[in-house]
Design a protein around this motif. Structure first.
Motif, mmCIF file in Angstrom:
data_model
loop_
_atom_site.group_PDB
_atom_site.id
_atom_site.type_symbol
_atom_site.label_atom_id
_atom_site.label_comp_id
_atom_site.label_asym_id
_atom_site.label_seq_id
_atom_site.Cartn_x
_atom_site.Cartn_y
_atom_site.Cartn_z
ATOM 1 N N ASP A 1 -8.677 -1.938 -13.542
ATOM 2 C CA ASP A 1 -8.777 -3.005 -12.562
ATOM 3 C C ASP A 1 -9.087 -2.507 -11.151
ATOM 4 O O ASP A 1 -9.736 -3.194 -10.377
ATOM 5 C CB ASP A 1 -7.480 -3.823 -12.548
ATOM 6 C CG ASP A 1 -7.460 -4.810 -13.704
ATOM 7 O OD1 ASP A 1 -8.484 -4.872 -14.423
ATOM 8 O OD2 ASP A 1 -6.442 -5.502 -13.885
ATOM 9 N N GLN A 2 -8.627 -1.308 -10.817
ATOM 10 C CA GLN A 2 -8.876 -0.783 -9.460
ATOM 11 C C GLN A 2 -10.369 -0.543 -9.234
ATOM 12 O O GLN A 2 -10.862 -0.656 -8.130
ATOM 13 C CB GLN A 2 -8.135 0.546 -9.221
ATOM 14 C CG GLN A 2 -6.633 0.434 -9.099
ATOM 15 C CD GLN A 2 -5.958 0.384 -10.478
ATOM 16 O OE1 GLN A 2 -6.605 0.598 -11.490
ATOM 17 N NE2 GLN A 2 -4.680 0.078 -10.499
ATOM 18 N N ASP A 3 -11.067 -0.174 -10.294
ATOM 19 C CA ASP A 3 -12.477 0.155 -10.155
ATOM 20 C C ASP A 3 -13.362 -1.068 -10.051
ATOM 21 O O ASP A 3 -14.489 -0.992 -9.602
ATOM 22 C CB ASP A 3 -12.948 0.974 -11.373
ATOM 23 C CG ASP A 3 -12.377 2.379 -11.325
ATOM 24 O OD1 ASP A 3 -11.955 2.781 -10.227
ATOM 25 O OD2 ASP A 3 -12.342 3.027 -12.372
ATOM 26 N N SER A 4 -12.859 -2.194 -10.534
ATOM 27 C CA SER A 4 -13.770 -3.327 -10.599
ATOM 28 C C SER A 4 -13.679 -4.188 -9.338
ATOM 29 O O SER A 4 -12.600 -4.488 -8.846
ATOM 30 C CB SER A 4 -13.481 -4.158 -11.844
ATOM 31 O OG SER A 4 -12.147 -4.550 -11.837
ATOM 32 N N LEU A 5 -14.875 -4.529 -8.836
ATOM 33 C CA LEU A 5 -14.948 -5.371 -7.646
ATOM 34 C C LEU A 5 -14.776 -6.831 -8.048
ATOM 35 O O LEU A 5 -14.147 -7.614 -7.348
ATOM 36 C CB LEU A 5 -16.309 -5.162 -6.973
ATOM 37 C CG LEU A 5 -16.576 -5.957 -5.719
ATOM 38 C CD1 LEU A 5 -15.597 -5.552 -4.621
ATOM 39 C CD2 LEU A 5 -17.994 -5.744 -5.231
ATOM 40 N N VAL A 6 -15.338 -7.162 -9.193
ATOM 41 C CA VAL A 6 -15.195 -8.532 -9.698
ATOM 42 C C VAL A 6 -14.576 -8.462 -11.083
ATOM 43 O O VAL A 6 -15.061 -7.708 -11.927
ATOM 44 C CB VAL A 6 -16.570 -9.231 -9.807
ATOM 45 C CG1 VAL A 6 -16.406 -10.643 -10.338
ATOM 46 C CG2 VAL A 6 -17.277 -9.251 -8.468
ATOM 47 N N SER A 7 -13.491 -9.186 -11.281
ATOM 48 C CA SER A 7 -13.010 -9.276 -12.658
ATOM 49 C C SER A 7 -12.832 -10.728 -13.059
ATOM 50 O O SER A 7 -12.234 -11.522 -12.335
ATOM 51 C CB SER A 7 -11.726 -8.482 -12.879
ATOM 52 O OG SER A 7 -10.962 -8.450 -11.730
ATOM 53 N N VAL A 8 -13.415 -11.033 -14.168
ATOM 54 C CA VAL A 8 -13.364 -12.386 -14.729
ATOM 55 C C VAL A 8 -12.379 -12.319 -15.887
ATOM 56 O O VAL A 8 -12.501 -11.453 -16.745
ATOM 57 C CB VAL A 8 -14.766 -12.794 -15.232
ATOM 58 C CG1 VAL A 8 -14.721 -14.146 -15.912
ATOM 59 C CG2 VAL A 8 -15.761 -12.795 -14.082
ATOM 60 N N ARG A 9 -11.402 -13.195 -15.869
ATOM 61 C CA ARG A 9 -10.359 -13.134 -16.890
ATOM 62 C C ARG A 9 -10.211 -14.456 -17.644
ATOM 63 O O ARG A 9 -10.016 -15.504 -16.999
ATOM 64 C CB ARG A 9 -9.003 -12.797 -16.249
ATOM 65 C CG ARG A 9 -8.843 -11.367 -15.783
ATOM 66 C CD ARG A 9 -8.576 -10.423 -16.971
ATOM 67 N NE ARG A 9 -8.780 -9.028 -16.587
ATOM 68 C CZ ARG A 9 -9.941 -8.379 -16.660
ATOM 69 N NH1 ARG A 9 -11.004 -8.987 -17.122
ATOM 70 N NH2 ARG A 9 -10.062 -7.123 -16.281
#
Lengths: 275, 260
Positions: free
Chosen positions: A7-15
């Motif tokens: 999660d730290q690496d992702s700028l956008v996370s869709v859940r």
């Protein structure tokens, strides 16, 4: 659920995103991650809601269920003012370019700067010329949008999208309807801007060849689900029938050639009553 | 029968739904007025394209309407030997009714349809969506200046229409038919009341400007973003504006001139 990117690496996370239009489910409980500094592509046949995904990330549409986090902020819970502040850090390149037709190329690129900053005109001029130089269209600054070719319009739109130095750019079908030279220019621009400006890019496309060439990670969507994901190499070697049909462009496969219809013979023999 | 009732229900729901959207849209538009006033450049540009560009059609139509009024008025009044009061008849008809109503109908046809087509096409070519993604509110940046321009232009255009019409009546009345020029003007001056006639006419034209601009902008903003959708929206603008203007004119006339 994709666990390969933390999660730290992702700028956008869709859940766990679900989105419907009318009775049709466009997305059915899907999760995607877009890594910082990388080019991530969303691919899939037309009508799978690729553009809809960009609009959900940009907060222009609301999901039925699930969350979209952009740089740690839940897009759909932001107040309007905060959403607008976030959008200043997002660039979006529309399929049509979406240039304002009553303004010259220069004024189009200057538009976000004039609206959002109090910079003096001389500095705006310098910035605009720099952005236009980056896309190779400084010489076209006085042309009107109707005097541009499709490829040029997209490059101007790209210059406008980077005018405010965003952290991320979303490209909606950047290669559709381009001749090979414009296509080559755009592919080069997207990749080099991403590297030089340290951007994060999301590309929505159904152009297999060129997208594979620049993407670091690819999601293949179909029927509201993720049918394949991974690096271009992994996608190419995927044993999923869906992905293989999409990659090779086979006319029939899991995606049928025929639109759902009743039995052919029955249809020919019936009275022909319109329904 | 059930189909009929079902259809009636669904079309009523659609209409109320649209009315709700239009009201919400109006609220958004009006809330942007302060920010537009702080940027007069935006407003001036729209005043030019909405107001100044309608100048010619309003002037020419006003002149002809005034001339026809002069002609018809003369024929009727001369039967009673009252042709001296031609000025009053022409001026009262123009200032109270024809000025605001006809100029608003022309405005809806000329400027309103253009606004709907412009906004509808901006929507179809994703310009409005693009603006939203650039964190610029398209309602405040695009709609409000046009709305305000319509609101300001309409009474000025109606005033112009009436003024030119009165001159047209005079050209026909005294120039061609021989009504005394002094009588034409002095009778008019004596009988036309500033508050009862002129102010009421101005109020009417402000109301019509408000409604015509609102309809035109909303139809464009609400248009289905295809060429057919924009073409239908443009038609709806002209038709709905015409109905609203004429209907409101009846209500306003009843309220304003009811005690006479």
């Amino acid at each position: 659920m994709n666990n390969r990117i933390s999660d730290q690496d992702s700028l956008v996370s869709v859940r766990d995103l679900t989105f419907s239009r009318g009775n049709k489910k466009i997305f059915d409980d899907i999760s995607l991650d877009f890594q910082r500094g990388k080019v991530t592509a969303i691919m899939g046949p037309s009508g799978t809601g690729k553009t809809t995904m960009l609009k959900l990330i940009g907060g222009q549409l609301f999901p039925d269920k699930g969350t979209v986090l952009v740089d740690g902020q839940n897009v759909h819970q932001l107040r309007r003012a905060d959403l607008y502040t976030l959008r200043k850090r997002l660039g979006m390149l529309f399929q049509s370019g979406a240039l304002l037709t009553d303004m010259s190329v220069f004024d189009n690129v200057a538009f976000p700067l004039r609206e959002h900053t109090q910079l003096p005109e001389s500095m705006i001029r310098t910035l605009v010329l720099m952005k236009l130089q980056a896309v190779g269209l400084r010489g076209a600054s006085q042309l009107m949008p109707n005097e541009l070719s499709g490829g040029m319009a997209r490059r101007v739109a790209l210059a406008r999208a980077i005018a405010l130095d965003p952290m991320m750019i979303m490209y909606d079908e950047p290669f559709t309807g381009q001749d090979p030279i414009s296509m080559g220019v755009l592919v080069h621009l997207i990749k080099s801007l991403n590297t030089i400006l340290g951007l994060t890019s999301i590309i929505v496309s159904h152009d297999v060849h060129d997208t594979m060439a620049i993407a670091d990670y690819i999601y293949v969507l179909s029927g509201g689900k993720i049918v394949g994901q991974g690096s271009p190499k992994e996608i190419q070697e995927s044993d999923s029938e869906w992905v293989q049909q999409f990659m090779t462009g086979a006319a029939d496969g899991p995606v049928h050639f025929h639109y759902p219809a009743k039995d052919y013979v029955d249809d020919l023999m019936s009275s022909g009553k319109r329904y | 029968m059930m189909d009929f009732i079902e259809g009636l229900g669904s079309s009523t729901r659609t209409s109320f739904n649209k009315l709700g959207r239009a009201t919400f849209f109006l609220g958004q538009t009006v809330s942007g007025i302060m920010s537009v006033l702080l940027r007069p450049g935006l407003l001036l540009k729209q005043l030019y394209s909405v107001g100044v560009m309608s100048f010619l059609i309003i002037t020419i139509s006003g002149l002809f309407v005034g001339m026809v009024l002069g002609l018809q008025g003369y024929y009727t009044l001369s039967d009673f030997g009252a042709e001296e009061t031609l000025g009053v008849m022409v001026a009262a008809s123009l200032v109270r009714e024809l000025g605001p109503v006809v100029s608003a109908l022309l405005f809806a046809g000329r400027a309103g349809s253009a606004l709907t087509a412009e906004i509808g096409l901006m929507k179809a070519t994703e310009q409005l969506s693009g603006m939203e993604m650039m964190a610029i509110d398209p309602v405040k940046r695009i709609i409000t200046p046009r709305f305000l321009a319509g609101l300001i232009s309409m009474p000025l255009l109606a005033g112009l229409f009436s003024a030119v019409g009165i001159i047209g009546g005079q050209i026909v009345g005294s120039g061609l038919l021989g009504v005394d020029e002094g009588a034409y003007w002095s009778q008019m001056q004596a009988s036309i009341d500033f508050y009862d006639d002129i102010v009421n006419g101005v109020i009417k034209s402000i109301v019509f400007g408000f409604v015509a601009s609102w309809i035109a902008l909303f139809e464009g903003y609400d248009a289905i973003p295809t060429s057919e959708g924009v073409s239908r929206a443009t038609t709806r603008t002209v038709v709905n504006s015409a109905f609203s203007i004429l209907g409101l004119d009846f209500i306003l006339t009843a309220l304003m001139f009811g005690d006479h």
